[in-house]
Design a protein around this motif. Structure first.
Motif, PDB file in Angstrom:
ATOM      1  N   UNK A   1      37.092  70.740  22.138  1.00 47.56           N
ATOM      2  CA  UNK A   1      38.459  70.351  22.448  1.00 47.56           C
ATOM      3  C   UNK A   1      39.325  70.449  21.203  1.00 47.56           C
ATOM      4  N   UNK A   2      40.599  70.239  21.406  1.00 46.01           N
ATOM      5  CA  UNK A   2      41.546  70.262  20.293  1.00 46.01           C
ATOM      6  C   UNK A   2      41.343  68.983  19.499  1.00 46.01           C
ATOM      7  N   UNK A   3      41.234  69.118  18.181  1.00 45.61           N
ATOM      8  CA  UNK A   3      41.022  67.928  17.357  1.00 45.61           C
ATOM      9  C   UNK A   3      42.179  66.934  17.506  1.00 45.61           C
ATOM     10  N   UNK A   4      41.882  65.676  17.433  1.00 45.91           N
ATOM     11  CA  UNK A   4      42.851  64.599  17.593  1.00 45.91           C
ATOM     12  C   UNK A   4      43.958  64.689  16.558  1.00 45.91           C
ATOM     13  N   UNK A   5      43.589  65.003  15.341  1.00 50.35           N
ATOM     14  CA  UNK A   5      44.570  65.103  14.277  1.00 50.35           C
ATOM     15  C   UNK A   5      45.600  66.188  14.579  1.00 50.35           C
ATOM     16  N   UNK A   6      45.127  67.315  15.114  1.00 53.96           N
ATOM     17  CA  UNK A   6      46.011  68.409  15.453  1.00 53.96           C
ATOM     18  C   UNK A   6      46.951  67.995  16.593  1.00 53.96           C
ATOM     19  N   UNK A   7      46.408  67.296  17.606  1.00 56.34           N
ATOM     20  CA  UNK A   7      47.228  66.806  18.728  1.00 56.34           C
ATOM     21  C   UNK A   7      48.328  65.875  18.219  1.00 56.34           C
ATOM     22  N   UNK A   8      47.951  64.986  17.322  1.00 55.35           N
ATOM     23  CA  UNK A   8      48.935  64.042  16.765  1.00 55.35           C
ATOM     24  C   UNK A   8      50.019  64.782  15.982  1.00 55.35           C
ATOM     25  N   UNK A   9      49.608  65.793  15.226  1.00 54.93           N
ATOM     26  CA  UNK A   9      50.568  66.570  14.444  1.00 54.93           C
ATOM     27  C   UNK A   9      51.522  67.332  15.367  1.00 54.93           C
ATOM     28  N   UNK A  10      50.989  67.917  16.448  1.00 52.11           N
ATOM     29  CA  UNK A  10      51.831  68.636  17.411  1.00 52.11           C
ATOM     30  C   UNK A  10      52.824  67.675  18.084  1.00 52.11           C
ATOM     31  N   UNK A  11      52.341  66.507  18.453  1.00 51.57           N
ATOM     32  CA  UNK A  11      53.208  65.509  19.089  1.00 51.57           C
ATOM     33  C   UNK A  11      54.305  65.064  18.123  1.00 51.57           C
ATOM     34  N   UNK A  12      53.946  64.887  16.878  1.00 51.50           N
ATOM     35  CA  UNK A  12      54.922  64.493  15.863  1.00 51.50           C
ATOM     36  C   UNK A  12      55.996  65.566  15.711  1.00 51.50           C
ATOM     37  N   UNK A  13      55.596  66.834  15.696  1.00 47.89           N
ATOM     38  CA  UNK A  13      56.549  67.939  15.588  1.00 47.89           C
ATOM     39  C   UNK A  13      57.461  68.001  16.815  1.00 47.89           C
ATOM     40  N   UNK A  14      56.878  67.766  18.019  1.00 46.30           N
ATOM     41  CA  UNK A  14      57.679  67.746  19.240  1.00 46.30           C
ATOM     42  C   UNK A  14      58.756  66.672  19.159  1.00 46.30           C
ATOM     43  N   UNK A  15      58.345  65.469  18.741  1.00 45.41           N
ATOM     44  CA  UNK A  15      59.292  64.358  18.635  1.00 45.41           C
ATOM     45  C   UNK A  15      60.382  64.664  17.607  1.00 45.41           C
ATOM     46  N   UNK A  16      60.001  65.292  16.512  1.00 42.57           N
ATOM     47  CA  UNK A  16      60.965  65.667  15.483  1.00 42.57           C
ATOM     48  C   UNK A  16      61.967  66.698  16.039  1.00 42.57           C
ATOM     49  N   UNK A  17      61.459  67.665  16.796  1.00 43.45           N
ATOM     50  CA  UNK A  17      62.317  68.684  17.412  1.00 43.45           C
ATOM     51  C   UNK A  17      63.275  68.027  18.417  1.00 43.45           C
ATOM     52  N   UNK A  18      62.743  67.145  19.263  1.00 38.23           N
ATOM     53  CA  UNK A  18      63.568  66.452  20.254  1.00 38.23           C
ATOM     54  C   UNK A  18      64.666  65.656  19.568  1.00 38.23           C
ATOM     55  N   UNK A  19      64.304  64.983  18.488  1.00 38.12           N
ATOM     56  CA  UNK A  19      65.288  64.174  17.760  1.00 38.12           C
ATOM     57  C   UNK A  19      66.392  65.067  17.190  1.00 38.12           C
ATOM     58  N   UNK A  20      66.022  66.204  16.585  1.00 38.97           N
ATOM     59  CA  UNK A  20      67.006  67.140  16.016  1.00 38.97           C
ATOM     60  C   UNK A  20      67.967  67.629  17.095  1.00 38.97           C
TER      61      UNK A  20
END
Length: 157
Positions: A5-24
């Motif tokens: 599966x996709x590593x947890x750390x990578x999932x968290x990083x992707x989610x963080x980037x999504x939230x950053x994009x949404x905020x921008x």
């Protein structure tokens, strides 16, 4: 062989980037709306520095949909047939109101004529009343001079 599966750390990083994009994007939308301008994808790309492909991502599309901007803004398209029908109906209403206006003007003129006639009649009656009062006064003086009692006490009327 077991699929990893996709590593947890990578999932968290992707989610963080999504939230950053949404905020921008949300901040850019708010700024554009505050300026009173129309929110377009091109304008959002300029303000955020994000690429066109980013605006095809599900999480970004959802932000655009929630804010009703870009392809999700309410369009104000007018159905030509319904607009022409509405125009015809409004023209009929206007014609009806014009006829009613003419009728009311005619009635008003008739009333003004009646009022003028009544004023004239009132003046005539008022003059006749004054003449009659004057004649009564003269008659009463003559009656008083001759000492005739007519049975009316005019002093207590």
């Amino acid at each position: 062989m077991k699929k990893r599966g996709i590593p947890t750390k990578l999932k968290e990083r992707q989610q963080s980037k999504r939230l950053e994009t949404i905020k921008k994007i949300q901040e850019a939308i708010d700024d554009i709306k505050q300026d009173g301008s129309v929110v377009t994808k091109k304008r959002l790309m300029e303000l955020t520095g994000l690429s066109n492909s980013t605006f095809s991502k599900d999480h970004v599309i959802e932000v655009l949909r929630i804010n009703k901007v870009c392809q999700f803004k309410n369009s104000k398209r007018i159905d030509v047939n319904s607009a022409s029908n509405e125009i015809e109906q409004l023209q009929k209403v206007i014609e009806k109101l014009e006829k009613e206006k003419i009728l009311l003007k005619s009635r008003l003129q008739d009333k003004e004529i009646v009022i003028e006639k009544l004023k004239k009649d009132y003046q005539e009656l008022s003059q006749n009343y004054s003449l009659i009062l004057g004649k009564i006064h003269l008659i009463m003086k003559k009656v008083d001079i001759h000492g005739v009692d007519i049975g009316i006490d005019f002093d207590n009327l």
